[in-house]
Design a protein around this motif. Sequence first.
Motif, PDB file in Angstrom:
ATOM      1  N   ARG A 162       8.833   1.670   9.639  1.00 48.54           N
ATOM      2  CA  ARG A 162       9.142   2.299   8.352  1.00 48.54           C
ATOM      3  C   ARG A 162      10.587   2.764   8.229  1.00 48.54           C
ATOM      4  O   ARG A 162      11.031   3.113   7.144  1.00 48.54           O
ATOM      5  N   GLY A 201      13.482   1.162   8.342  1.00 50.36           N
ATOM      6  CA  GLY A 201      14.288   0.314   7.449  1.00 50.36           C
ATOM      7  C   GLY A 201      13.988   0.561   5.976  1.00 50.36           C
ATOM      8  O   GLY A 201      14.901   0.821   5.175  1.00 50.36           O
ATOM      9  N   PRO A 202      12.713   0.473   5.581  1.00 47.67           N
ATOM     10  CA  PRO A 202      12.396   0.734   4.168  1.00 47.67           C
ATOM     11  C   PRO A 202      12.764   2.161   3.720  1.00 47.67           C
ATOM     12  O   PRO A 202      13.239   2.361   2.596  1.00 47.67           O
ATOM     13  N   LEU A 203      12.560   3.133   4.596  1.00 50.50           N
ATOM     14  CA  LEU A 203      12.945   4.502   4.244  1.00 50.50           C
ATOM     15  C   LEU A 203      14.462   4.604   4.062  1.00 50.50           C
ATOM     16  O   LEU A 203      14.950   5.269   3.143  1.00 50.50           O
ATOM     17  N   TYR A 204      15.199   3.927   4.938  1.00 53.86           N
ATOM     18  CA  TYR A 204      16.660   3.944   4.841  1.00 53.86           C
ATOM     19  C   TYR A 204      17.113   3.310   3.524  1.00 53.86           C
ATOM     20  O   TYR A 204      17.994   3.837   2.845  1.00 53.86           O
ATOM     21  N   ARG A 205      16.515   2.176   3.161  1.00 55.50           N
ATOM     22  CA  ARG A 205      16.905   1.524   1.908  1.00 55.50           C
ATOM     23  C   ARG A 205      16.648   2.444   0.709  1.00 55.50           C
ATOM     24  O   ARG A 205      17.482   2.549  -0.193  1.00 55.50           O
ATOM     25  N   THR A 206      15.529   3.130   0.715  1.00 52.94           N
ATOM     26  CA  THR A 206      15.230   4.066  -0.374  1.00 52.94           C
ATOM     27  C   THR A 206      16.228   5.210  -0.378  1.00 52.94           C
ATOM     28  O   THR A 206      16.753   5.591  -1.429  1.00 52.94           O
ATOM     29  N   TYR A 262      19.223   5.213   0.794  1.00 53.13           N
ATOM     30  CA  TYR A 262      20.524   4.678   0.404  1.00 53.13           C
ATOM     31  C   TYR A 262      20.656   4.629  -1.114  1.00 53.13           C
ATOM     32  O   TYR A 262      21.683   4.992  -1.681  1.00 53.13           O
ATOM     33  N   VAL A 275      16.814  10.146   6.311  1.00 56.80           N
ATOM     34  CA  VAL A 275      15.737   9.432   7.010  1.00 56.80           C
ATOM     35  C   VAL A 275      15.409  10.143   8.318  1.00 56.80           C
ATOM     36  O   VAL A 275      14.232  10.332   8.657  1.00 56.80           O
ATOM     37  N   ASN A 292      -2.673   6.519   4.076  1.00 54.53           N
ATOM     38  CA  ASN A 292      -1.377   5.877   3.848  1.00 54.53           C
ATOM     39  C   ASN A 292      -0.249   6.724   4.442  1.00 54.53           C
ATOM     40  O   ASN A 292       0.449   7.435   3.710  1.00 54.53           O
ATOM     41  N   ALA A 337       2.593   5.769   5.428  1.00 54.16           N
ATOM     42  CA  ALA A 337       3.882   5.322   4.887  1.00 54.16           C
ATOM     43  C   ALA A 337       4.165   6.007   3.555  1.00 54.16           C
ATOM     44  O   ALA A 337       5.301   6.401   3.281  1.00 54.16           O
ATOM     45  N   GLN A 373       7.250   8.498   2.642  1.00 53.22           N
ATOM     46  CA  GLN A 373       8.073   8.280   1.448  1.00 53.22           C
ATOM     47  C   GLN A 373       8.181   9.574   0.644  1.00 53.22           C
ATOM     48  O   GLN A 373       9.255   9.945   0.186  1.00 53.22           O
TER      49      GLN A 373
END
Length: 178
Positions: free
Chosen positions: A26, A28-33, A35, A49, A68, A70, A74
């Motif tokens: 998780r 990577g996706p957390l970092y993209r969000t 960002y 993050v 959930n 993830a 989030q």
Amino acid sequence: MDLSPTTRQAAAAAAPPDFLEFAAARGGPLYRTAYLLTGGDRHLAEDLVQEALSRVFVRWRRVSRLENPAGYAQKVLFNTFVSHRRRRSSRESAAHELPEPAVLDADPALRVTLLQALQTLSARDRAVVVLRYWEDRSVEETAAILQLSSTAVRSRTHRALHRMRALLGDTFAERAAG
């Protein structure tokens, strides 16, 4: 978000294996969000993050049993971002324009008297007066900052000014005008 080998070893020793798998999956996706939330600030996104994952880690025993995890991570990331913005709003920030030059205080005694009168007000009333008159904010801006209704800002302003006038008296009005 790469961790140094030393940090990875310390985390592996302290964290359950399923959390490490979760964080790796998780991160990577957390970092993209993060960002996108920060408007492209990589460093702040990494900090957010890291903070979010550390908050998830503290509650991992309960979080891992959620349907959930993830989604929970989030939500923690969003809450961390909002909390950071709230804290940051009270700190200094860079400005594109220089502030107005300082004005030499013609009457320091007047200033001290005003500050003493302000100290007699409650914290909320003092905040209203400072935002409205020192920072020249509108009623709506003050209400938004203090999370009050516009009516509450108006009534607090009226009461606070009435209290200050009673403390300062008529001679203060004459000194301030002259």
